[in-house]
Design a protein around this motif. Structure first.
Motif, PDB file in Angstrom:
ATOM      1  N   LYS A  34      57.753 164.617  93.746  1.00 46.48           N
ATOM      2  CA  LYS A  34      58.684 163.748  94.349  1.00 46.48           C
ATOM      3  C   LYS A  34      59.580 163.164  93.479  1.00 46.48           C
ATOM      4  O   LYS A  34      60.828 163.136  93.649  1.00 46.48           O
ATOM      5  CB  LYS A  34      58.028 162.916  95.725  1.00 46.48           C
ATOM      6  CG  LYS A  34      57.610 163.629  96.699  1.00 46.48           C
ATOM      7  CD  LYS A  34      56.832 162.413  97.633  1.00 46.48           C
ATOM      8  CE  LYS A  34      56.331 163.043  99.021  1.00 46.48           C
ATOM      9  NZ  LYS A  34      55.833 161.988  99.617  1.00 46.48           N
ATOM     10  N   ARG A  35      59.227 162.535  92.584  1.00 44.92           N
ATOM     11  CA  ARG A  35      59.857 161.764  91.332  1.00 44.92           C
ATOM     12  C   ARG A  35      60.917 162.938  90.807  1.00 44.92           C
ATOM     13  O   ARG A  35      62.189 162.603  90.881  1.00 44.92           O
ATOM     14  CB  ARG A  35      59.229 161.185  90.388  1.00 44.92           C
ATOM     15  CG  ARG A  35      59.813 160.333  89.594  1.00 44.92           C
ATOM     16  CD  ARG A  35      59.067 159.468  88.427  1.00 44.92           C
ATOM     17  NE  ARG A  35      58.346 160.617  87.767  1.00 44.92           N
ATOM     18  CZ  ARG A  35      57.364 161.062  87.654  1.00 44.92           C
ATOM     19  NH1 ARG A  35      56.200 160.703  88.250  1.00 44.92           N
ATOM     20  NH2 ARG A  35      56.812 161.882  86.561  1.00 44.92           N
ATOM     21  N   GLN A  36      60.403 164.176  90.343  1.00 40.44           N
ATOM     22  CA  GLN A  36      61.076 164.990  89.750  1.00 40.44           C
ATOM     23  C   GLN A  36      62.293 165.630  90.602  1.00 40.44           C
ATOM     24  O   GLN A  36      63.461 165.838  90.388  1.00 40.44           O
ATOM     25  CB  GLN A  36      60.346 166.036  89.334  1.00 40.44           C
ATOM     26  CG  GLN A  36      59.592 165.956  88.130  1.00 40.44           C
ATOM     27  CD  GLN A  36      58.593 166.957  87.717  1.00 40.44           C
ATOM     28  OE1 GLN A  36      58.265 167.865  88.518  1.00 40.44           O
ATOM     29  NE2 GLN A  36      58.080 166.831  86.629  1.00 40.44           N
ATOM     30  N   LEU A  37      61.921 165.619  92.153  1.00 38.69           N
ATOM     31  CA  LEU A  37      62.981 166.043  92.831  1.00 38.69           C
ATOM     32  C   LEU A  37      63.955 164.966  93.192  1.00 38.69           C
ATOM     33  O   LEU A  37      65.301 165.531  93.314  1.00 38.69           O
ATOM     34  CB  LEU A  37      62.362 166.388  94.317  1.00 38.69           C
ATOM     35  CG  LEU A  37      63.077 166.871  95.478  1.00 38.69           C
ATOM     36  CD1 LEU A  37      63.840 168.262  95.069  1.00 38.69           C
ATOM     37  CD2 LEU A  37      62.169 167.143  96.772  1.00 38.69           C
ATOM     38  N   ARG A  38      63.466 163.981  93.178  1.00 30.47           N
ATOM     39  CA  ARG A  38      64.562 162.889  93.365  1.00 30.47           C
ATOM     40  C   ARG A  38      65.641 162.615  92.080  1.00 30.47           C
ATOM     41  O   ARG A  38      66.629 162.570  92.045  1.00 30.47           O
ATOM     42  CB  ARG A  38      63.981 161.752  93.439  1.00 30.47           C
ATOM     43  CG  ARG A  38      63.516 161.091  94.974  1.00 30.47           C
ATOM     44  CD  ARG A  38      63.245 159.730  95.134  1.00 30.47           C
ATOM     45  NE  ARG A  38      62.137 159.105  93.942  1.00 30.47           N
ATOM     46  CZ  ARG A  38      60.883 159.209  94.030  1.00 30.47           C
ATOM     47  NH1 ARG A  38      60.237 159.801  95.264  1.00 30.47           N
ATOM     48  NH2 ARG A  38      60.105 158.743  93.299  1.00 30.47           N
ATOM     49  N   GLU A  39      64.858 162.946  90.914  1.00 28.53           N
ATOM     50  CA  GLU A  39      65.758 163.191  89.813  1.00 28.53           C
ATOM     51  C   GLU A  39      66.593 164.254  89.770  1.00 28.53           C
ATOM     52  O   GLU A  39      67.899 163.959  89.265  1.00 28.53           O
ATOM     53  CB  GLU A  39      64.807 162.810  88.544  1.00 28.53           C
ATOM     54  CG  GLU A  39      63.891 161.504  88.129  1.00 28.53           C
ATOM     55  CD  GLU A  39      63.019 161.631  87.122  1.00 28.53           C
ATOM     56  OE1 GLU A  39      62.740 162.913  86.443  1.00 28.53           O
ATOM     57  OE2 GLU A  39      62.334 160.837  86.851  1.00 28.53           O
ATOM     58  N   ALA A  40      66.162 165.287  90.000  1.00 26.28           N
ATOM     59  CA  ALA A  40      67.206 166.513  89.993  1.00 26.28           C
ATOM     60  C   ALA A  40      67.872 166.241  91.109  1.00 26.28           C
ATOM     61  O   ALA A  40      69.384 166.681  90.976  1.00 26.28           O
ATOM     62  CB  ALA A  40      66.009 167.783  90.684  1.00 26.28           C
TER      63      ALA A  40
END
Length: 130
Positions: A61-67
């Motif tokens: 989820k964190r990686q998705l938000r960053e992307a």
């Protein structure tokens, strides 16, 4: 003595049966304890796997938000650049229109000069003829 031996053998047999029963109870208790230990270990592993899965989900989820944030930033940058290019094109169009007007003015001036030159030539020709 044979009765004594028989009685001792009976007692020994009874004690042997009691010992076998105690041994069976001990084995059952050990099996139950082993099963309980296995269940405790299994529950511990399940909790650990759940925690690891939750951590992986949180990381994803964190990686998705960053992307998504990076994508928004890239889109904002592209929009800013497009706006700048649009303004530059408008400026170039305005400059070209100014140049065309300037060229038209210079052309008109050249035509005027040509007309004056033709007028002067006509004057000279009329003076020469006179």
């Amino acid at each position: 003595t044979s009765r004594l031996v028989a009685r001792l053998l009976a007692e020994l047999h009874g004690k042997g049966a009691a010992l076998a029963a105690a041994e069976a109870r001990l084995r059952a208790a050990a099996a139950e304890d082993s099963a309980e230990s296995a269940a405790v270990e299994w529950r511990r592993r399940v909790r650990q796997a759940e925690a690891e899965a939750e951590a992986r989900v949180a990381a994803a989820k964190r990686q998705l938000r960053e992307a998504e944030a990076a994508k928004r930033a890239a889109l904002d940058e592209a929009a800013t650049q497009l706006a700048a290019y649009g303004r530059a094109i408008e400026v170039m169009h305005a400059e070209m229109a100014g140049m065309r007007a300037q060229m038209a003015g210079m052309h008109a001036k050249a035509e005027g000069m040509q007309a004056r030159a033709e007028g002067m030539q006509a004057k000279v020709e009329s003076l020469v003829a006179a």
